[in-house]
Scaffold this motif. Structure first.
Motif, mmCIF file in Angstrom:
data_model
loop_
_atom_site.group_PDB
_atom_site.id
_atom_site.type_symbol
_atom_site.label_atom_id
_atom_site.label_comp_id
_atom_site.label_asym_id
_atom_site.label_seq_id
_atom_site.Cartn_x
_atom_site.Cartn_y
_atom_site.Cartn_z
ATOM 1 N N UNK A 374 0.834 -1.209 0.000
ATOM 2 C CA UNK A 374 0.000 0.000 0.000
ATOM 3 C C UNK A 374 0.865 1.254 0.000
ATOM 4 N N UNK A 375 1.839 1.308 0.900
ATOM 5 C CA UNK A 375 2.645 2.524 1.038
ATOM 6 C C UNK A 375 3.610 2.716 -0.128
ATOM 7 N N UNK A 376 4.079 1.626 -0.737
ATOM 8 C CA UNK A 376 5.003 1.737 -1.869
ATOM 9 C C UNK A 376 4.292 2.086 -3.161
ATOM 10 N N UNK A 377 2.985 1.869 -3.236
ATOM 11 C CA UNK A 377 2.240 2.108 -4.466
ATOM 12 C C UNK A 377 1.138 3.137 -4.317
ATOM 13 N N UNK A 378 -0.120 2.702 -4.240
ATOM 14 C CA UNK A 378 -1.236 3.649 -4.275
ATOM 15 C C UNK A 378 -1.298 4.584 -3.081
ATOM 16 N N UNK A 379 -0.814 4.137 -1.907
ATOM 17 C CA UNK A 379 -0.846 5.018 -0.744
ATOM 18 C C UNK A 379 -0.087 6.302 -0.992
ATOM 19 N N UNK A 380 1.091 6.204 -1.573
ATOM 20 C CA UNK A 380 1.899 7.388 -1.893
ATOM 21 C C UNK A 380 1.354 8.119 -3.107
ATOM 22 N N UNK A 381 0.966 7.374 -4.127
ATOM 23 C CA UNK A 381 0.564 7.985 -5.393
ATOM 24 C C UNK A 381 -0.778 8.698 -5.315
ATOM 25 N N UNK A 382 -1.587 8.344 -4.313
ATOM 26 C CA UNK A 382 -2.905 8.962 -4.195
ATOM 27 C C UNK A 382 -2.837 10.472 -4.092
ATOM 28 N N UNK A 383 -1.788 11.000 -3.512
ATOM 29 C CA UNK A 383 -1.608 12.453 -3.422
ATOM 30 C C UNK A 383 -0.738 12.986 -4.563
#
Length: 473
Positions: A374-383
């Motif tokens: 989550x944090x390496x992909x969509x979690x970071x990219x969401x912003x």
């Protein structure tokens, strides 16, 4: 006499920053100060959760009151993300960031010295306002400060988020060992006020208004001056290449022009960034409440051991968040989001099918994989993807709208899925939740836009993108 490059609009500002290619000098300090605001947002949110149990006991809070306190900040962010973007479009990037720190300071002080539920709640209202405004504006400003080839660094906000969360847990653990007793929650939320004050003073002294925003408002001399203050780039104000276009661009883009995000080439970008933001928030906050259960099962029932366990889980979030900048640069934000959603999808399905029937070590690995992917992909990219997908005129509004949708996902994740759990059980809830990363995965595969892979011509205005905005009344 030396010839200096001319600034005739936003395009020239972006070209000079991209050509500089580095974040050096004052720009590096400013970059860190803006990221510090994101640290504060995460820290303020973690401060409540870390001390929620002793607060509940000391103030005799009901279940409904606890739910209200938990929901207040993300619910307020739904409203103040777009308001922050609107303010940043009209009055600049720096004033809303400074105001957010004052709101965060006020909220921390109110909560820390509160004697009843209402006062604590009012403190969380101020924190929610600060969170909503700061995140929308900070990501837009970071995008405008950052050379294009370093755009992936915006993803570092995710690592900062987990570092702040872990830092608050560590500080809470320190207060616990210093025998703070039932007042431990006051020290936890009050410490956020210290960070808010330090950041306010630092940002007040060193922040420099975005040259891109200044150029979009026709303030070319100020834009050229701030390029020098930030990067040491010696530029001069020139005559706009298209005077009519420059005149039309000067009125700020506000709520009445929000439709620009949903037409022309911006439409798929808005859909992609909004779906990533919504789904990553929903999946994280829906599963987040399960992590303390795993922590208690592995590390023991005491407050101290459970806190250490939560810090262990957050360590994988830090690793994934810091790695996200590298992954985003190599794969692009769209494909790295798709990969993260795919891993989360598999993890949730496995958790749903095996819950209660696997050894503890396996039960530990699954949420670790969830947090890391989550944090390496969509979690970071969401912003980040929203901040990089729009031209300067609409960037703050775009990040605000996307942030609003993400905050809505946070509220849904916190409250809808626990209700499903009560009706279906935990295992079946994970299976139902799997539809969220599946939605994100499908969207990332269908929409091909990726700001880190965009050609220069993609950023030129096209018919239907930026219709002239009416003058502000």
């Amino acid at each position: 006499m030396a010839h200096h490059p001319l600034v005739r609009g936003v395009k020239d500002v972006a070209a000079l920053i991209d050509g500089h290619g580095r974040i050096t000098g004052r720009a590096r300090l400013v970059w860190l100060l803006v990221f510090g605001g994101l640290f504060l947002d995460a820290y303020s949110n973690a401060a409540l959760s870390a001390g929620l149990a002793p607060m509940t006991k000391q103030m005799h809070l009901s279940t409904d009151q606890v739910s209200i306190l938990t929901a207040t900040a993300p619910a307020l962010a739904i409203l103040f993300n777009p308001i922050g973007g609107w303010l940043a479009s009209r009055i600049g990037r720096v004033p809303p960031l400074l105001a957010a720190k004052l709101f965060a300071l006020g909220g921390a002080l109110l909560a820390a010295f509160a004697g009843d539920f209402t006062t604590v709640w009012l403190g969380r209202v101020l924190v929610g306002v600060a969170y909503g405004v700061d995140f929308a504006v900070a990501m837009a400003l970071l995008a405008e400060y950052t050379p294009a080839k370093l755009g992936g660094r915006l993803n570092l906000w995710q690592g900062v988020w987990y570092i702040a969360t872990t830092g608050n847990l560590a500080l809470t653990l320190l207060f616990f060992n210093l025998d703070a007793g039932a007042d431990i929650w006051r020290w936890s939320v009050g410490s956020a006020g210290v960070f808010a004050l330090v950041l306010f003073l630092g940002q007040l002294k060193f922040l420099v208004e975005s040259p891109s925003w200044l150029a979009s408002r026709g303030r070319l001399a100020d834009a050229a001056r701030n390029l020098g203050r930030l990067y040491g780039i010696r530029a001069e104000a020139g005559e706009p290449e298209d005077r009519a276009e420059a005149a039309d661009a000067r009125p700020a883009v506000g709520f009445r022009q929000a439709g620009v995000l949903f037409r022309g080439r911006y439409l798929p970008r808005t859909i992609l960034s909004s779906v990533i933001s919504l789904d990553q928030a929903m999946q994280y906050f829906a599963v987040g409440w399960y992590l303390p259960v795993i922590s208690l099962a592995i590390f023991g029932e005491s407050f101290e051991k459970a806190t250490v366990g939560s810090m262990v889980f957050n360590a994988f979030g830090i690793a994934g968040g810091l790695l996200s900048a590298y992954v985003g640069r190599r794969m692009g934000l769209r494909l790295s989001s798709a990969a993260g959603f795919a891993v989360v999808l598999v993890v949730l399905v496995v958790m749903g099918l095996t819950f209660g029937h696997v050894p503890t070590w396996f039960a530990f690995i699954l949420p670790v994989l969830f947090i890391f992917a989550h944090s390496a992909g969509p979690g970071a990219n969401g912003k980040s993807i929203a901040a990089l997908s729009y031209r300067s005129e609409v960037r703050a509004l775009g990040t605000g709208v996307t942030g609003m949708i993400g905050s809505f996902g946070s509220v849904v994740g916190l409250y809808l899925f626990p209700q499903i759990k009560d009706g279906l059980g935990l295992g079946h809830t994970f299976l139902v939740l799997a539809v969220v990363p599946l939605s994100g995965l499908i969207t990332c595969l269908l929409i091909k836009w990726d700001p880190t892979r965009a050609a220069a011509e993609d950023e030129q205005p096209a018919p239907g993108d930026l219709a002239p905005a009416p003058a502000a009344s």
